[in-house]
Design an enzyme around this catalytic site. Sequence first.
Site, mmCIF file in Angstrom:
data_model
loop_
_atom_site.group_PDB
_atom_site.id
_atom_site.type_symbol
_atom_site.label_atom_id
_atom_site.label_comp_id
_atom_site.label_asym_id
_atom_site.label_seq_id
_atom_site.Cartn_x
_atom_site.Cartn_y
_atom_site.Cartn_z
ATOM 1 N N ASP A 57 0.811 -1.218 0.000
ATOM 2 C CA ASP A 57 0.000 0.000 0.000
ATOM 3 C C ASP A 57 0.845 1.268 0.000
ATOM 4 O O ASP A 57 2.063 1.228 0.201
ATOM 5 C CB ASP A 57 -0.962 0.006 1.198
ATOM 6 C CG ASP A 57 -0.366 -0.618 2.463
ATOM 7 O OD1 ASP A 57 0.867 -0.574 2.612
ATOM 8 O OD2 ASP A 57 -1.123 -1.145 3.286
ATOM 9 N N ASN A 74 -7.889 -3.555 14.102
ATOM 10 C CA ASN A 74 -9.258 -3.862 13.659
ATOM 11 C C ASN A 74 -9.280 -5.029 12.674
ATOM 12 O O ASN A 74 -10.296 -5.297 12.039
ATOM 13 C CB ASN A 74 -9.910 -2.625 13.023
ATOM 14 C CG ASN A 74 -9.184 -2.156 11.767
ATOM 15 O OD1 ASN A 74 -8.201 -2.761 11.341
ATOM 16 N ND2 ASN A 74 -9.666 -1.078 11.170
ATOM 17 N N HIS A 128 -7.425 -5.321 9.897
ATOM 18 C CA HIS A 128 -7.142 -5.033 8.484
ATOM 19 C C HIS A 128 -5.832 -5.690 8.048
ATOM 20 O O HIS A 128 -4.919 -5.890 8.855
ATOM 21 C CB HIS A 128 -7.171 -3.529 8.171
ATOM 22 C CG HIS A 128 -6.025 -2.718 8.680
ATOM 23 N ND1 HIS A 128 -6.185 -1.429 9.163
ATOM 24 C CD2 HIS A 128 -4.694 -2.959 8.783
ATOM 25 C CE1 HIS A 128 -5.014 -0.942 9.517
ATOM 26 N NE2 HIS A 128 -4.089 -1.848 9.299
ATOM 27 N N GLU A 155 -9.849 -2.404 5.036
ATOM 28 C CA GLU A 155 -10.507 -2.163 6.318
ATOM 29 C C GLU A 155 -11.747 -3.049 6.455
ATOM 30 O O GLU A 155 -12.185 -3.663 5.471
ATOM 31 C CB GLU A 155 -10.893 -0.676 6.406
ATOM 32 C CG GLU A 155 -9.714 0.297 6.338
ATOM 33 C CD GLU A 155 -8.942 0.404 7.662
ATOM 34 O OE1 GLU A 155 -8.866 -0.575 8.423
ATOM 35 O OE2 GLU A 155 -8.389 1.506 7.920
HETATM 36 C C1 F6R Z 1 1.320 -1.668 6.130
HETATM 37 C C2 F6R Z 1 0.042 -2.361 6.174
HETATM 38 C C3 F6R Z 1 -0.771 -2.436 7.420
HETATM 39 C C4 F6R Z 1 0.040 -2.693 8.678
HETATM 40 C C5 F6R Z 1 -0.870 -2.661 9.895
HETATM 41 C C6 F6R Z 1 -0.081 -2.834 11.193
HETATM 42 O O1 F6R Z 1 1.892 -1.739 4.858
HETATM 43 O O2 F6R Z 1 -0.361 -2.849 5.171
HETATM 44 O O3 F6R Z 1 -1.741 -3.453 7.272
HETATM 45 O O4 F6R Z 1 0.684 -3.931 8.575
HETATM 46 O O5 F6R Z 1 -1.548 -1.448 9.946
HETATM 47 O O6 F6R Z 1 0.719 -1.715 11.392
HETATM 48 P P1 F6R Z 1 1.864 -1.705 12.502
HETATM 49 O O7 F6R Z 1 2.870 -2.728 12.087
HETATM 50 O O8 F6R Z 1 2.441 -0.325 12.456
HETATM 51 O O9 F6R Z 1 1.207 -2.057 13.781
#
Ligand code: F6R
Length: 221
Positions: A48, A114, A116, A121
């Site tokens: 992303d 959550n 994702h 989401e």
């Molecule tokens: C990042 C991504 C997100 C993160 C998730 C956890 O490229 O795709 O799904 O893996 O938001 O974020 P952290 O590791 O910062 O807790």
Amino acid sequence: MSELFASDINSGNIKTVGLATGSTPLDFYKYVREAQPDCKAITTVNLDEYVGLAADHDQSYSYFMHEHLFNDVAFAKHFLPDGLAKDSAAECARYDEVLAENPIDWQLLGIGGNGHIGFNEPGASFEGTTQRVQLTEETLAANARFFDSIEEVPTEAYSMGIGSILNSKKIVLLAFGEEKAAAIKAMIEGPMTNEVPATALQNHPNVTVFLDEAAASLLTK
Ligand code: F6R
């Protein structure tokens, strides 16, 4: 986890790795920087990118990847969505083409509190391809720690869809900390539901999950 990556890379069967950003993979990227496995023939595709941030913006995921991995380890090619693309539909189509031309052999994932994966989401389709998505309040609040204030967090992102993620041959998901415990329990023990995007992984034949004790603390089975 690091040993798994090294042995998978050394097997010579990996042409394309899918990569994630955020706090979770930081130690893993540090290991790769230090271990310097031979990645010269490997292409990377990221999950992303924030809409509205240029690749050289210091909060963009492109910048993050260069800072934590690409500046120190040589790969064949890198792909990320272009946060400044003028035509969103064309950008999503371009990224889907990138994914079609570079099928992912090994996909690294983190998980949101959550549930994702990527920036898919709650409510996202399990068949989804690359999309421009609206980030939830919870995700904005979680990501605000990287910015000076929550107002600066981009509210939209381009994200690989869940369908694209499920096309990966092998998926390795990492989760650390108690703020991930409920999502991990739902992902592993809960019913498959779009409300917890990571439950889509229950349908994938090759998923490895690495947790610390806090992230695993709500598991009962
Ligand atoms: C990042 C991504 C997100 C993160 C998730 C956890 O490229 O795709 O799904 O893996 O938001 O974020 P952290 O590791 O910062 O807790």
